[in-house]
Design a protein around this motif. Structure first.
Motif, PDB file in Angstrom:
ATOM      1  N   SER A   1     -13.362  -1.997  -6.391  1.00 10.77           N
ATOM      2  CA  SER A   1     -12.506  -2.530  -7.243  1.00 10.77           C
ATOM      3  C   SER A   1     -11.444  -3.416  -6.780  1.00 10.77           C
ATOM      4  O   SER A   1     -10.585  -2.519  -6.159  1.00 10.77           O
ATOM      5  CB  SER A   1     -11.943  -1.612  -8.424  1.00 10.77           C
ATOM      6  N   THR A   2     -11.330  -4.412  -6.605  1.00  6.31           N
ATOM      7  CA  THR A   2     -10.492  -5.542  -6.041  1.00  6.31           C
ATOM      8  C   THR A   2      -9.319  -5.861  -7.099  1.00  6.31           C
ATOM      9  O   THR A   2      -9.782  -6.776  -8.125  1.00  6.31           O
ATOM     10  CB  THR A   2     -11.043  -6.595  -5.210  1.00  6.31           C
ATOM     11  N   PHE A   3      -8.200  -5.555  -7.015  1.00  3.82           N
ATOM     12  CA  PHE A   3      -7.242  -6.088  -7.748  1.00  3.82           C
ATOM     13  C   PHE A   3      -6.301  -7.038  -7.121  1.00  3.82           C
ATOM     14  O   PHE A   3      -5.579  -6.828  -5.776  1.00  3.82           O
ATOM     15  CB  PHE A   3      -6.247  -4.939  -8.257  1.00  3.82           C
ATOM     16  N   HIS A   4      -5.865  -8.112  -7.753  1.00  5.38           N
ATOM     17  CA  HIS A   4      -4.728  -8.980  -7.112  1.00  5.38           C
ATOM     18  C   HIS A   4      -3.714  -8.714  -8.186  1.00  5.38           C
ATOM     19  O   HIS A   4      -3.478  -9.816  -9.180  1.00  5.38           O
ATOM     20  CB  HIS A   4      -5.146 -10.395  -7.073  1.00  5.38           C
ATOM     21  N   GLY A   5      -2.756  -7.983  -7.914  1.00  3.32           N
ATOM     22  CA  GLY A   5      -1.777  -7.575  -8.738  1.00  3.32           C
ATOM     23  C   GLY A   5      -0.257  -8.023  -8.499  1.00  3.32           C
ATOM     24  O   GLY A   5       0.069  -9.124  -7.657  1.00  3.32           O
TER      25      GLY A   5
ATOM     26  N   ILE B   1       2.873  -1.853  -7.216  1.00  2.34           N
ATOM     27  CA  ILE B   1       1.991  -1.067  -6.399  1.00  2.34           C
ATOM     28  C   ILE B   1       2.164   0.447  -6.304  1.00  2.34           C
ATOM     29  O   ILE B   1       1.059   1.121  -6.491  1.00  2.34           O
ATOM     30  CB  ILE B   1       2.253  -1.513  -4.744  1.00  2.34           C
ATOM     31  N   ASP B   2       3.322   0.860  -6.407  1.00  2.00           N
ATOM     32  CA  ASP B   2       3.741   2.370  -6.435  1.00  2.00           C
ATOM     33  C   ASP B   2       3.149   2.975  -7.588  1.00  2.00           C
ATOM     34  O   ASP B   2       2.487   4.241  -7.432  1.00  2.00           O
ATOM     35  CB  ASP B   2       4.938   2.687  -6.244  1.00  2.00           C
ATOM     36  N   ALA B   3       3.242   2.038  -8.876  1.00  2.00           N
ATOM     37  CA  ALA B   3       2.717   3.032  -9.921  1.00  2.00           C
ATOM     38  C   ALA B   3       1.256   2.944 -10.025  1.00  2.00           C
ATOM     39  O   ALA B   3       0.431   3.617 -10.417  1.00  2.00           O
ATOM     40  CB  ALA B   3       3.137   1.897 -11.158  1.00  2.00           C
ATOM     41  N   GLY B   4       0.529   2.115  -9.334  1.00  2.00           N
ATOM     42  CA  GLY B   4      -0.887   1.913  -9.163  1.00  2.00           C
ATOM     43  C   GLY B   4      -1.300   3.104  -8.071  1.00  2.00           C
ATOM     44  O   GLY B   4      -2.453   3.611  -8.468  1.00  2.00           O
ATOM     45  N   ILE B   5      -0.498   3.293  -7.128  1.00  2.00           N
ATOM     46  CA  ILE B   5      -1.080   4.439  -6.041  1.00  2.00           C
ATOM     47  C   ILE B   5      -1.068   5.788  -6.937  1.00  2.00           C
ATOM     48  O   ILE B   5      -1.861   6.746  -6.863  1.00  2.00           O
ATOM     49  CB  ILE B   5       0.120   4.501  -4.972  1.00  2.00           C
ATOM     50  N   ARG B   6       0.094   6.202  -7.785  1.00  2.00           N
ATOM     51  CA  ARG B   6       0.065   7.409  -8.723  1.00  2.00           C
ATOM     52  C   ARG B   6      -0.922   7.206  -9.631  1.00  2.00           C
ATOM     53  O   ARG B   6      -1.560   8.281  -9.527  1.00  2.00           O
ATOM     54  CB  ARG B   6       1.607   7.306  -9.319  1.00  2.00           C
TER      55      ARG B   6
ATOM     56  N   VAL C   1      -3.670  -1.145   0.088  1.00  2.00           N
ATOM     57  CA  VAL C   1      -2.835  -1.847  -0.577  1.00  2.00           C
ATOM     58  C   VAL C   1      -2.059  -2.797   0.370  1.00  2.00           C
ATOM     59  O   VAL C   1      -1.762  -2.438   1.732  1.00  2.00           O
ATOM     60  CB  VAL C   1      -1.889  -0.970  -1.407  1.00  2.00           C
ATOM     61  N   ASP C   2      -1.982  -4.064  -0.165  1.00  2.00           N
ATOM     62  CA  ASP C   2      -0.788  -4.911   0.578  1.00  2.00           C
ATOM     63  C   ASP C   2       0.418  -4.939  -0.319  1.00  2.00           C
ATOM     64  O   ASP C   2       0.424  -5.602  -1.371  1.00  2.00           O
ATOM     65  CB  ASP C   2      -1.563  -6.291   0.816  1.00  2.00           C
ATOM     66  N   ARG C   3       1.370  -4.361   0.050  1.00  2.21           N
ATOM     67  CA  ARG C   3       2.661  -4.337  -0.799  1.00  2.21           C
ATOM     68  C   ARG C   3       3.308  -5.861  -0.697  1.00  2.21           C
ATOM     69  O   ARG C   3       4.082  -5.965  -1.772  1.00  2.21           O
ATOM     70  CB  ARG C   3       3.294  -3.283  -0.129  1.00  2.21           C
TER      71      ARG C   3
ATOM     72  N   CYS D   1      -5.150  -5.279  -3.645  1.00  2.67           N
ATOM     73  CA  CYS D   1      -5.221  -3.756  -3.622  1.00  2.67           C
ATOM     74  C   CYS D   1      -7.009  -3.654  -3.654  1.00  2.67           C
ATOM     75  O   CYS D   1      -7.620  -4.341  -4.723  1.00  2.67           O
ATOM     76  CB  CYS D   1      -4.894  -3.009  -4.666  1.00  2.67           C
ATOM     77  N   ILE D   2      -7.585  -2.836  -2.890  1.00  2.00           N
ATOM     78  CA  ILE D   2      -8.986  -2.537  -3.278  1.00  2.00           C
ATOM     79  C   ILE D   2      -9.198  -0.999  -3.253  1.00  2.00           C
ATOM     80  O   ILE D   2      -8.697  -0.225  -2.378  1.00  2.00           O
ATOM     81  CB  ILE D   2      -9.682  -3.033  -2.071  1.00  2.00           C
ATOM     82  N   ALA D   3      -9.732  -0.606  -4.259  1.00  2.00           N
ATOM     83  CA  ALA D   3      -9.988   0.865  -4.509  1.00  2.00           C
ATOM     84  C   ALA D   3     -11.629   0.998  -4.156  1.00  2.00           C
ATOM     85  O   ALA D   3     -12.297   0.346  -4.930  1.00  2.00           O
ATOM     86  CB  ALA D   3      -9.757   1.329  -6.012  1.00  2.00           C
ATOM     87  N   THR D   4     -12.202   1.960  -3.659  1.00  2.00           N
ATOM     88  CA  THR D   4     -13.470   2.061  -3.302  1.00  2.00           C
ATOM     89  C   THR D   4     -14.002   3.635  -3.558  1.00  2.00           C
ATOM     90  O   THR D   4     -13.355   4.382  -2.867  1.00  2.00           O
ATOM     91  CB  THR D   4     -13.913   1.467  -1.626  1.00  2.00           C
TER      92      THR D   4
END
Length: 200
Positions: A6-10, A15-20, A43-45, A50-53
């Motif tokens: 799942s590739t996100f361009h956010g 980013i920190d909220a996404g990691i949590r 993640v690229d801060r 971001c890519i979640a696999t």
């Protein structure tokens, strides 16, 4: 073995909220899902890329999980303030010494069987000799003739030091596969909890 990315361009500030969210909600749900072999998050801060696999024992297990996990992907999209692209892959190469701190991902179009052979025989031995190398994998999408190669490094400095050699390796893989390099990007490895067996 199979994988879904799942590739996100956010938004970088999210980013920190996404990691949590991945650590606290996505990972426990995947751990309880039959056939899942774990999850990684790159993640690229600076850019919010971001890519979640997630990794899976079989194509059937991955497909069966899609409906269950769709709501999590949508929530991740909302949390990151992101666009979302979902892709499915076959895992053809997986070699890990340790997880590492950061990753370089290269997308290459071409003949995938040739690409995999070059990766196994020509590139892996060279990677093993580089300081700070931690792991490498090759995922393929046969319908798109697209390969996704990821190398992990113990530090940002080690990854940066490998750039020249990595450029030569990508060029060789693309040439051997009669293809082209589509994209290269470097990420921090924000979450890694994978149990994919050695596939070299």
């Amino acid at each position: 073995m199979y994988a879904r990315s799942s590739t996100f361009h956010g938004k970088p500030d999210n980013i920190d909220a996404g990691i949590r969210f991945v650590q606290d909600e996505v990972a426990p749900r995947l751990d309880a899902t039959e056939g899942c072999r774990g999850l990684s998050l790159l993640v690229d801060r600076e850019t919010g890329y971001c890519i979640a696999t997630s990794s899976w024992d079989s194509e059937e297990a991955m497909a069966a999980s899609d409906e269950l996990l769709r709501s999590l992907r949508d929530r991740g999209k909302d949390i990151l303030g992101a666009s979302l692209q979902v892709d499915s892959w076959e895992i053809t190469v997986m070699h890990r010494n340790q997880h590492g701190e950061c990753c370089r991902v290269s997308w290459i179009e071409g003949d995938l069987d040739t690409m995999a052979e070059t990766f196994r025989v020509g590139i892996m031995p060279q990677l093993e000799e580089l300081d700070g190398f931690c792991s490498a994998s090759l995922l393929v999408d046969r319908s798109a003739r697209l390969g996704c190669a990821t190398t992990a490094w113990e530090s940002r400095a080690a990854m940066e030091a490998s750039r020249s050699m990595a450029h030569d390796m990508r060029a060789r893989a693309a040439s051997d596969a009669d293809g082209m390099i589509v994209e290269v990007h470097e990420f921090d490895l924000a979450y890694a909890h994978l149990h994919v067996p050695e596939m070299a």
